[in-house]
Each structure stands twice: as C-alpha cells, then as structure tokens.
Design a protein around this motif. Structure first.
Motif, short mmCIF file in Angstrom:
data_model
loop_
_atom_site.label_atom_id
_atom_site.label_comp_id
_atom_site.label_asym_id
_atom_site.label_seq_id
_atom_site.Cartn_x
_atom_site.Cartn_y
_atom_site.Cartn_z
N GLY A 119 15.99 -5.40 10.35
CA GLY A 119 16.96 -6.18 11.12
C GLY A 119 16.36 -7.20 12.06
O GLY A 119 17.09 -7.82 12.84
N ASN A 120 15.05 -7.39 12.00
CA ASN A 120 14.38 -8.35 12.88
C ASN A 120 13.68 -9.43 12.05
O ASN A 120 13.03 -9.13 11.04
N VAL A 121 13.79 -10.67 12.50
CA VAL A 121 13.02 -11.74 11.89
C VAL A 121 11.54 -11.52 12.22
O VAL A 121 11.18 -11.27 13.38
N VAL A 122 10.70 -11.63 11.20
CA VAL A 122 9.26 -11.50 11.44
C VAL A 122 8.51 -12.71 10.89
O VAL A 122 7.28 -12.72 10.88
N GLY A 123 9.24 -13.73 10.42
CA GLY A 123 8.58 -14.92 9.93
C GLY A 123 9.39 -15.62 8.87
O GLY A 123 10.61 -15.42 8.74
N VAL A 140 12.19 -17.28 15.04
CA VAL A 140 12.29 -18.39 14.09
C VAL A 140 13.48 -19.25 14.48
O VAL A 140 14.59 -18.74 14.67
N VAL A 141 13.25 -20.55 14.62
CA VAL A 141 14.31 -21.51 14.89
C VAL A 141 14.51 -22.35 13.63
O VAL A 141 13.59 -23.05 13.19
N PRO A 163 22.77 -15.86 16.61
CA PRO A 163 23.97 -15.09 16.28
C PRO A 163 23.77 -13.58 16.43
O PRO A 163 22.77 -13.02 15.94
N ALA A 164 24.72 -12.93 17.09
CA ALA A 164 24.62 -11.49 17.31
C ALA A 164 24.67 -10.71 16.01
O ALA A 164 24.11 -9.62 15.92
N ALA A 210 17.77 -10.18 14.52
CA ALA A 210 17.24 -10.46 15.85
C ALA A 210 16.04 -11.40 15.74
O ALA A 210 15.21 -11.27 14.84
N GLY A 211 15.98 -12.37 16.64
CA GLY A 211 14.88 -13.32 16.63
C GLY A 211 15.20 -14.61 15.89
O GLY A 211 14.37 -15.52 15.87
#
Length: 415
Positions: free
Chosen positions: A182-186, A199-200, A344-345, A349-350
């Motif tokens: 559930g988390n962005v890692v790249g 990450v944007v 966004p919720a 995440a991230g």
C-alpha cells in the motif's frame, strides 16, 4: 536501480520542473522526463501568465504566482514582460461581465476594470473596429498579467533545481508505479526501476495511465492550435509592455471543422509578434481516450479565422497564413477545468498527483509547487487546497463531455 532520492518527480514540463526547484532545497529530488525538458506540451504553450484567469477564487494563489514570475526577471536568460489581457465580449454579456469584474476586484483583490467598446477604443486607439457592425460591446481588462517564454522559463527553473542538488534524467520513460504493502516505493521504467518513498506524477495527459493500476483520475487530453497571420499592416509596433493580449469567444457559426467537436464558438487568443505578424491560438477541446493528434490546422478554418479577426481588428486585413500547428501532445482537462493537485487518501501512500491544468499550467506552476510542498512537507501553501483535491469528484471516469467554461462565471465567488 538504486537511487538516493527522497522524491521522484515524473514529468519535465513547467509543472514538474518548478516542483523540482521547490523541493530540491530540502529533499533529494530525482526528476525523470521521457523526452527533454519543456520538449512537449510546455514548449508549445502561449506563455501567458494569468493565474487569476483560472484561480479567481484563490487570490492568495494568484499573488504567489505573480510574485514568483516577477522575482525571477533577469535571472539567467529568463525575462518577465508585464502585459495586460483584455477579455472582449458581445452585447449579450455586458451585465454579467460588469458583475464579474466587480467580484474579481472586490473578492479576489485583482486589478480588473470593465470598459465599454468606446472606452476600449479610447484606451487602445486605432486597434479595433467598434462601429455598428462590430461584435465587440465591451471588455474586462486584467491590469496585472504577464508573458514569459515557456521554454526559457522551464529550463531556468530546472537549472535552479540542479543547482540545489536535484538530479534530472531525460530520455527515461516511466511506465508505472512501484507499490508495496500500500505504499509507493518508486517507479518502473523501460530501463529499470527507480526507488524512492515519495512520487509526484506531473505528466500531463499521461498521468492517468501511469497511476491507473492504483487510482483513477478524471482527466482527458485536450489539444490547442495556433497560426501566424501576415497582413499588409506591420503589427511589430504593437509589441510593447503596454500593448495587451486579447481573448474572445469568436463565433464561427457552421465554419468550425467537425473534428474539433465544438459548436459555433471557440475560445481564441491573439497577440502581435515582433515579426509584424499576428499570432492567433485557440482551444480545440477534448480528444477522447485514444486521440489521433493532428499537427496542422484545417485550411478552410484558416480563411474563416482570418475573416473573423479582420472583423474585429480595425488595423488588420485578411492576412495569409505563414505557419500553423497544433500542440502535438495535448494537455489534460478535468471535469471542472481546475487542476488536480492531491495526495489521494484512497491511493497508495506517498503518491502525489499534479495534473489537469487545462492549458494553463505555466502560470499555475508556482501554485502547484507550493501545493505539492504542502502535501509532502505539511507547509508551503498560503491558500486552501480543497478545490484542487481529487475527492471533489464523485465520478472519476475519463468519459465526460467537455465542461462548459464561462470566462465570466460569477458562481466561483461565495456571496
């Protein structure tokens, strides 16, 4: 592929580059661009600095934008030119325009003035045909607008970002997000994975497909066209800080090409060029999910456009086209014309998204940078982000009709 980045930014247009500059002061930033900096949509933009045009309800955001662009004047090769913008209108909108002008000035704190056709002729003598057959009844003058070269601006802020420690890699196409638990890692690319906890995604119309496996974004691609008209009248003397840029919904009747998807009216800008020609540009509207983007403008439309401009400008005859083209990539539009700048919720995440600028991303780029800093660091934006959040949309489908856009819509202000 290892990286020391805290934040990966996807997209090297004006939005991504300005965000990189903002965050690089206290983050390890890696910006990835599939082409070159300002090589796609940004490089074909008008250069108009007009934050109050898109954000009349967020005056603090507008003032932040103006201060940023003005403060950079003279930095590297960047120049800022103050220039008025005049929204012209026909007789059917006089009362509405007067009311809107009052609200923008009072509630938004912007320098705006309503002028009748006669007052416009007095202020800009010899420019317009304001006789009985003229389509012009009056106009709203934005006293604080500006113009910059989009390419020079974007390369300037990207150089600032690298001076602050950011890394920029061009020719790297991002293909998706890396998400674990559930988390962005790249992000994933065609040449390998890049890892970072934030990450944007600021990739214009491609933002939707990049995050599609994790969250839906209601945007559609949008295309813009431009032509240069050469007239017997040399308009180069009209290029000055005092001479404005003009905007009007021009009535083309049945003359609009069918593939534009518009009915009769088209939002049209024009300004004189140093070459003495008249530069004219407009919005073509939405292109759908899988657009086939043309690179030229319909020949019959050339002639009709020249006629309409000649009806308005007293000093311009029907000129010949010296060049034309369309933005070859297209920008992105949301269902309400406002951008989506949000973490966004209901997304991983991230992840932060900055897209849907509807062709107005250049003047919004400092606003986007401040908003992204607020979302990532918890500070930086002196304005509310509520109207820019993704959760304002109940329906996140990309299958929406082009939203109506009224330049003089008074409903954006709370009475």
């Amino acid at each position: 592929m290892s990286t020391d980045a805290d934040v990966i930014i996807v997209g090297g247009g004006c939005i991504g580059a300005t965000i990189a500059r903002e965050l690089a002061a206290d983050h390890n930033v890696l910006l990835l661009e599939r082409d070159q900096i300002a090589g796609e949509t940004t490089g074909h933009s008008s250069g108009i600095i007009q934050p109050q045009y898109q954000f009349p309800h967020l005056p603090k955001a507008g003032r932040l934008s103006f201060r940023f662009f003005e403060s950079l004047d003279g930095h590297r090769n960047y120049e800022y030119t103050a220039r008025e913008l005049v929204n012209l209108h026909g007789p059917e909108k006089t009362e509405q325009v007067q009311r809107y002008t009052e609200l923008v000035s009072r509630n938004g704190g912007y320098d705006t003035t309503w002028l009748s056709a006669a007052e416009i002729d007095e202020r800009y003598p010899g420019v317009f045909n304001v006789g009985e057959e003229s389509p012009i009844a009056g106009g709203m003058v934005y006293g604080r607008m500006g113009w910059v070269d989009p390419y020079t601006y974007t390369t300037t802020v990207s150089q600032d970002a690298t001076d602050r420690g950011a890394t920029i890699e061009t020719g790297v196409e991002v293909t998706g997000l890396l998400v674990e638990a559930g988390n962005v890692v790249g992000v994933t690319t065609e040449t390998g994975d890049y890892r970072a906890p934030e990450v944007v995604v600021a990739a214009g119309r491609w933002s939707r497909e990049l995050v599609a496996d994790h969250i839906a974004i209601p945007i559609q691609p949008q295309r813009f066209w431009h032509i240069n008209l050469e007239s017997e009248t040399d308009l180069s003397q009209r290029v000055s800080d005092e001479y404005p840029q003009w905007y009007m919904d021009l009535d083309f009747g049945d003359g609009l090409p069918a593939d534009l998807g518009l009915e009769g009216f088209m939002a049209t800008f024009w300004r004189p060029e140093h070459t003495g020609e008249l530069h004219v540009a407009g919005i073509e509207g939405l292109l759908g999910e899988n657009p086939s983007v043309k690179t030229t403008v319909d020949e019959e439309f050339h002639l009709l456009l020249a006629e309409r401009i000649a009806d308005i400008l007293d000093e311009f005859d029907e000129g010949r086209v010296t060049n034309d083209g369309c933005c070859p990539t297209g920008d992105a539009m949301s269902p309400d014309w406002l951008p989506i700048i949000d973490s966004p919720a209901d997304g991983p995440a991230g992840l932060t998204i900055a897209t849907g600028f509807s062709g107005l991303g250049l003047s919004a780029s400092p606003i986007a940078a401040a908003a992204v800093r607020q979302l990532i660091s918890g500070h930086g934006a002196p304005f509310s982000l509520a109207s820019l959040s993704l959760d304002r949309f109940d329906d996140r489908s990309a299958e929406f009709a082009e939203p109506p856009f009224d330049v003089f819509d008074t409903s954006v202000f709370e009475e």
